[in-house]
Design a protein around this motif. Structure first.
Motif, PDB file in Angstrom:
ATOM      1  N   THR A   1       8.829  23.634  17.129  1.00 53.28           N
ATOM      2  CA  THR A   1      10.139  24.287  17.085  1.00 53.28           C
ATOM      3  C   THR A   1      11.181  23.334  16.508  1.00 53.28           C
ATOM      4  OG1 THR A   1       9.611  25.648  19.017  1.00 53.28           O
ATOM      5  CG2 THR A   1      11.944  25.379  18.451  1.00 53.28           C
TER       6      THR A   1
ATOM      7  N   GLY B   1      14.801  27.976  24.070  1.00 52.44           N
ATOM      8  CA  GLY B   1      13.602  27.672  24.843  1.00 52.44           C
ATOM      9  C   GLY B   1      12.457  28.623  24.527  1.00 52.44           C
ATOM     10  N   ASP B   2      11.271  28.052  24.289  1.00 52.76           N
ATOM     11  CA  ASP B   2      10.124  28.897  23.947  1.00 52.76           C
ATOM     12  C   ASP B   2       8.837  28.380  24.582  1.00 52.76           C
ATOM     13  OD1 ASP B   2       9.495  26.641  22.484  1.00 52.76           O
ATOM     14  OD2 ASP B   2       9.609  27.598  20.510  1.00 52.76           O
ATOM     15  N   SER B   3       8.948  27.549  25.606  1.00 59.46           N
ATOM     16  CA  SER B   3       7.752  26.942  26.173  1.00 59.46           C
ATOM     17  C   SER B   3       7.946  26.744  27.674  1.00 59.46           C
ATOM     18  CB  SER B   3       7.486  25.584  25.486  1.00 59.46           C
ATOM     19  OG  SER B   3       6.291  25.009  25.954  1.00 59.46           O
TER      20      SER B   3
ATOM     21  N   SER C   1       9.849  27.245  31.873  1.00 60.20           N
ATOM     22  CA  SER C   1      10.771  28.204  31.279  1.00 60.20           C
ATOM     23  C   SER C   1      12.145  28.106  31.922  1.00 60.20           C
ATOM     24  CB  SER C   1      10.214  29.613  31.420  1.00 60.20           C
ATOM     25  OG  SER C   1      10.001  29.922  32.786  1.00 60.20           O
TER      26      SER C   1
ATOM     27  N   LYS D   1      19.205  28.725  26.284  1.00 58.86           N
ATOM     28  CA  LYS D   1      18.244  29.730  26.744  1.00 58.86           C
ATOM     29  C   LYS D   1      17.544  30.405  25.573  1.00 58.86           C
ATOM     30  CE  LYS D   1      20.354  30.998  31.200  1.00 58.86           C
ATOM     31  NZ  LYS D   1      21.010  32.081  31.966  1.00 58.86           N
TER      32      LYS D   1
ATOM     33  N   VAL E   1      10.661  23.258  24.520  1.00 55.44           N
ATOM     34  CA  VAL E   1      10.265  23.921  23.279  1.00 55.44           C
ATOM     35  C   VAL E   1       8.945  23.316  22.819  1.00 55.44           C
ATOM     36  CG1 VAL E   1      12.650  24.376  22.595  1.00 55.44           C
ATOM     37  CG2 VAL E   1      11.518  22.289  21.792  1.00 55.44           C
ATOM     38  N   SER E   2       8.231  24.034  22.000  1.00 54.00           N
ATOM     39  CA  SER E   2       6.978  23.513  21.454  1.00 54.00           C
ATOM     40  C   SER E   2       7.289  22.425  20.429  1.00 54.00           C
ATOM     41  CB  SER E   2       6.175  24.637  20.809  1.00 54.00           C
ATOM     42  OG  SER E   2       6.811  25.074  19.615  1.00 54.00           O
TER      43      SER E   2
END
Length: 289
Positions: A211, A175-177, A180, A172, A207-208
């Motif tokens: 990342t 995660g950045d993208s 979600s 958690k 994630v991007s």
């Protein structure tokens, strides 16, 4: 799409003893082989390859019962190089051997020619949005599991249960993208999607591309493109599986989009305390039809 599937069925009948050029057929029908196979298996309840095999053996059974030709001639006529290979395929469909059917006239299991119809019922509300996403990466813990169409998949359950509790919090935080939250990802699925076929299941996050990905996590690279996002809420996983099925029976036949290769993603947005119900988003990769 319904018209394309019915034309496909007609082409199967016209070339029943030949190997089908599925890519060429799909292009002639204005779609892709991937989407055509996925839609056929979802709506017919069986892979296209299984339907072709059943239809071949249905027609071949008449030749076997008539006994006007020897079994090798019948085998070759229906696309088999030997009586043994023909006999195995025949028994798999009819549950009886060639000599038994020739002698007794049965038992025979007939596969009728399919015909697809679009029935507009509105039985499943389709809360949908279309999202254009740049390339991103899915990271987490992956495993190879068999496909199960209905109910809880115990292989996935065991995979998730075996993960240390702290791994969920770690994912958690990573995660950045979009999509979600914690994700249930299926990838490498056979376009025919027969139950029991293996797929890659990943429990992870999005994630991007920029990342950094920890070396101890599995990763799936996802190309840029459009996604159809279906919102669902209710008993889990039944409500999600009902929505998933309705994408094939209602949404795709009614909208100018088709599936493109790529992972299918379920974002788990909210759970009840006992995990018996959930609010989810189903992300499917799509392209203009």
């Amino acid at each position: 799409m319904i018209s394309a599937l019915n034309r496909l069925v007609d082409l199967v009948e016209e070339h029943l003893t030949e190997e089908l050029d599925m890519r060429g057929l799909a292009e002639g029908l204005g779609t892709t082989e991937y989407h055509l196979r996925r839609m056929f298996s979802s709506l017919a309840g069986m892979p296209l390859s299984e339907y072709v095999r059943r239809r071949r053996m249905t027609v071949a059974a008449a030749d076997v019962v008539r006994a006007e030709d020897d079994l090798l001639s019948i085998a070759v006529r229906h696309g088999y190089g030997s009586t043994e290979a023909f006999g195995r395929a025949f028994r798999a469909v009819h549950g009886a051997g060639l000599s038994d059917v020739r002698r007794d006239g049965g038992p025979l299991r007939t596969q009728p020619k399919l015909r697809f119809h679009l029935t507009v019922e509105g039985s499943t509300p389709m809360d949908t949005r279309l999202v254009d996403r740049p390339a991103f990466r899915l990271v987490g813990h992956a495993a190879r599991v068999p496909l199960i169409h209905q109910g809880v998949n115990p292989h996935i359950q065991r995979h998730i249960a075996a993960l240390p509790q702290e791994s969920h919090a770690r994912l958690k935080a990573l995660g950045d993208s979009e999509p979600s939250g914690l994700l249930q990802v299926t990838d490498d699925l056979d376009p025919d999607a027969p139950e029991g076929s293996e797929l890659t299941y990943l429990h992870g996050v999005a994630v991007s591309r920029n990342t950094p990905t920890p070396d101890d996590l599995d990763a799936i690279e996802v190309e840029a493109g459009k996604w159809a996002v279906f919102s669902t809420a209710g008993p889990f996983p039944q409500a999600l599986q009902t929505t998933w099925a309705a994408t094939a029976t209602e949404w795709f036949p009614s909208n100018p989009w088709r599936l493109r290769p790529g992972p299918s993603i379920v974002a788990l947005l909210d759970f009840t305390d006992d995990h018996s119900a959930a609010t989810c988003e189903l992300w499917l990769p799509v392209e203009p039809a």
